[in-house]
Scaffold this active site. Sequence first.
Site, PDB file in Angstrom:
ATOM      1  N   LYS A  41      33.324  38.585  36.209  1.00 57.03           N
ATOM      2  CA  LYS A  41      33.701  37.573  37.207  1.00 57.03           C
ATOM      3  C   LYS A  41      34.367  38.259  38.400  1.00 57.03           C
ATOM      4  CE  LYS A  41      36.784  33.683  38.077  1.00 57.03           C
ATOM      5  NZ  LYS A  41      37.941  32.885  37.631  1.00 57.03           N
TER       6      LYS A  41
ATOM      7  N   ASP B  63      45.639  29.886  47.547  1.00 56.73           N
ATOM      8  CA  ASP B  63      45.185  28.555  47.179  1.00 56.73           C
ATOM      9  C   ASP B  63      43.669  28.605  47.067  1.00 56.73           C
ATOM     10  OD1 ASP B  63      46.118  25.768  46.688  1.00 56.73           O
ATOM     11  OD2 ASP B  63      44.562  25.366  48.176  1.00 56.73           O
TER      12      ASP B  63
ATOM     13  N   GLY C 187      40.011  26.920  34.074  1.00 57.14           N
ATOM     14  CA  GLY C 187      39.775  26.006  35.193  1.00 57.14           C
ATOM     15  C   GLY C 187      38.321  25.582  35.288  1.00 57.14           C
ATOM     16  N   TYR C 188      37.762  25.701  36.479  1.00 52.83           N
ATOM     17  CA  TYR C 188      36.384  25.273  36.708  1.00 52.83           C
ATOM     18  C   TYR C 188      35.344  26.324  36.303  1.00 52.83           C
ATOM     19  CZ  TYR C 188      38.466  21.552  39.604  1.00 52.83           C
ATOM     20  OH  TYR C 188      39.182  20.462  40.052  1.00 52.83           O
ATOM     21  N   ASP C 189      35.777  27.431  35.746  1.00 56.53           N
ATOM     22  CA  ASP C 189      34.834  28.519  35.398  1.00 56.53           C
ATOM     23  C   ASP C 189      33.615  28.050  34.593  1.00 56.53           C
ATOM     24  OD1 ASP C 189      36.196  30.465  36.758  1.00 56.53           O
ATOM     25  OD2 ASP C 189      37.175  31.334  35.003  1.00 56.53           O
TER      26      ASP C 189
ATOM     27  N   GLU D  21      53.270  22.210  47.173  1.00 55.40           N
ATOM     28  CA  GLU D  21      52.008  22.319  47.936  1.00 55.40           C
ATOM     29  C   GLU D  21      51.945  21.169  48.920  1.00 55.40           C
ATOM     30  OE1 GLU D  21      48.324  22.560  45.740  1.00 55.40           O
ATOM     31  OE2 GLU D  21      48.888  24.472  44.838  1.00 55.40           O
TER      32      GLU D  21
ATOM     33  N   HIS E 219      35.181  34.745  44.366  1.00 53.92           N
ATOM     34  CA  HIS E 219      35.831  34.316  45.610  1.00 53.92           C
ATOM     35  C   HIS E 219      37.165  35.050  45.785  1.00 53.92           C
ATOM     36  CE1 HIS E 219      36.581  31.996  42.020  1.00 53.92           C
ATOM     37  NE2 HIS E 219      37.763  31.654  42.475  1.00 53.92           N
ATOM     38  N   ARG E 220      37.871  35.210  44.676  1.00 56.77           N
ATOM     39  CA  ARG E 220      39.192  35.849  44.714  1.00 56.77           C
ATOM     40  C   ARG E 220      39.052  37.319  45.113  1.00 56.77           C
ATOM     41  NH1 ARG E 220      40.714  33.455  40.548  1.00 56.77           N
ATOM     42  NH2 ARG E 220      41.856  31.920  41.763  1.00 56.77           N
TER      43      ARG E 220
ATOM     44  N   ASN F 203      50.284  30.353  38.032  1.00 59.12           N
ATOM     45  CA  ASN F 203      49.066  30.507  37.247  1.00 59.12           C
ATOM     46  C   ASN F 203      48.860  31.954  36.772  1.00 59.12           C
ATOM     47  OD1 ASN F 203      46.319  30.771  36.545  1.00 59.12           O
ATOM     48  ND2 ASN F 203      45.798  28.973  37.763  1.00 59.12           N
TER      49      ASN F 203
HETATM   50  P1  ITT Z   1      49.283  28.098  42.055  1.00 58.13           P
HETATM   51  O1  ITT Z   1      50.640  28.005  41.420  1.00 58.13           O
HETATM   52  O2  ITT Z   1      48.929  29.506  42.469  1.00 58.13           O
HETATM   53  O3  ITT Z   1      49.075  27.097  43.182  1.00 58.13           O
HETATM   54  P2  ITT Z   1      47.270  26.510  40.679  1.00 58.13           P
HETATM   55  O4  ITT Z   1      46.698  26.606  39.292  1.00 58.13           O
HETATM   56  O5  ITT Z   1      47.936  25.235  41.079  1.00 58.13           O
HETATM   57  O6  ITT Z   1      48.242  27.755  40.879  1.00 58.13           O
HETATM   58  P3  ITT Z   1      45.278  26.238  42.847  1.00 58.13           P
HETATM   59  O7  ITT Z   1      45.939  25.037  43.389  1.00 58.13           O
HETATM   60  O8  ITT Z   1      44.923  27.334  43.781  1.00 58.13           O
HETATM   61  O9  ITT Z   1      46.119  26.901  41.665  1.00 58.13           O
HETATM   62  O10 ITT Z   1      43.942  25.906  42.041  1.00 58.13           O
HETATM   63  C1  ITT Z   1      43.239  24.728  42.182  1.00 58.13           C
HETATM   64  C2  ITT Z   1      42.496  24.448  40.896  1.00 58.13           C
HETATM   65  O11 ITT Z   1      41.336  25.245  40.882  1.00 58.13           O
HETATM   66  C3  ITT Z   1      43.304  24.737  39.654  1.00 58.13           C
HETATM   67  O12 ITT Z   1      43.277  23.595  38.839  1.00 58.13           O
HETATM   68  C4  ITT Z   1      42.578  25.857  38.943  1.00 58.13           C
HETATM   69  O13 ITT Z   1      42.402  25.525  37.570  1.00 58.13           O
HETATM   70  C5  ITT Z   1      41.234  25.916  39.653  1.00 58.13           C
HETATM   71  N1  ITT Z   1      40.880  27.303  39.932  1.00 58.13           N
HETATM   72  C6  ITT Z   1      41.451  28.140  40.837  1.00 58.13           C
HETATM   73  N2  ITT Z   1      40.860  29.353  40.800  1.00 58.13           N
HETATM   74  C7  ITT Z   1      39.899  29.287  39.860  1.00 58.13           C
HETATM   75  C8  ITT Z   1      38.973  30.195  39.336  1.00 58.13           C
HETATM   76  O14 ITT Z   1      38.890  31.450  39.757  1.00 58.13           O
HETATM   77  N3  ITT Z   1      38.153  29.781  38.358  1.00 58.13           N
HETATM   78  C9  ITT Z   1      38.206  28.526  37.902  1.00 58.13           C
HETATM   79  N4  ITT Z   1      39.057  27.602  38.322  1.00 58.13           N
HETATM   80  C10 ITT Z   1      39.908  27.966  39.296  1.00 58.13           C
END
Ligand code: ITT
Length: 195
Positions: free
Chosen positions: A165, A65, A142-144, A36, A170-171, A9
């Site tokens: 942000k 994660d 993503g969920y932003d 995963e 959280h990050r 990502n």
């Molecule tokens: P990895 O290769 O690092 O696992 P990923 O996109 O699969 O990348 P995750 O499983 O950690 O990442 O993320 C779970 C979901 O949550 C993923 O669909 C992201 O779009 C969303 N997500 C993670 N961090 C976010 C953030 O800071 N803001 C919005 N959405 C987020």
Amino acid sequence: MKLFFVSSNSHKFQEIQLILREYHIPISFYQTELPEIQSESIEKIALFSAKTAFSEINQPLFTEDTGLFVEALNGFPGPYSSYVFKTIGNRGVLHLLDGESNRTAVFKTAIALIISNTESMTFLGETKGKIALSERGTKGWGYDPIFIPLEGDGRTYGEMKIEEKNQLSHRRKALQLLSKFLSNQYPHITQGGSV
Ligand code: ITT
């Protein structure tokens, strides 16, 4: 010593690079899709991915994660956030909360750091917030667009610039713990800055 961030990502990398720059920790991005495991624990998921990556790269690295845990859905999607985003997306999550007044949610990030075959650690960061009534903002990913952090001013992450942000995410909180650990235990990874 070089530190790798391993993930598929690039949005995560962008945020992480900016935050770690403040802590004088340079990183290299190793972009790959990692396997995963299914688990209720985001720490375990991150650690499994990190171990897999370490067996390939053999250099100090971290993975992370992240999950969005919605109270009214008993913590769903949580560790299943990636699958849920790919399948039902933000609209689907909003739909699950139709008519629900409890919008409380928490975003959690677990970072797994592996320095060597015998040293691994996890760091957890979380930001409490609410699920918006509709998607708002085009700046995030993503969920932003559906997450409103409580420490903010009522805007969703999707309505904030990346720097905004990054102040409350959280990050950032997980990275703060990682930085503290690295500057205490592995100062040669940091570039002379204090955390
Ligand atoms: P990895 O290769 O690092 O696992 P990923 O996109 O699969 O990348 P995750 O499983 O950690 O990442 O993320 C779970 C979901 O949550 C993923 O669909 C992201 O779009 C969303 N997500 C993670 N961090 C976010 C953030 O800071 N803001 C919005 N959405 C987020």
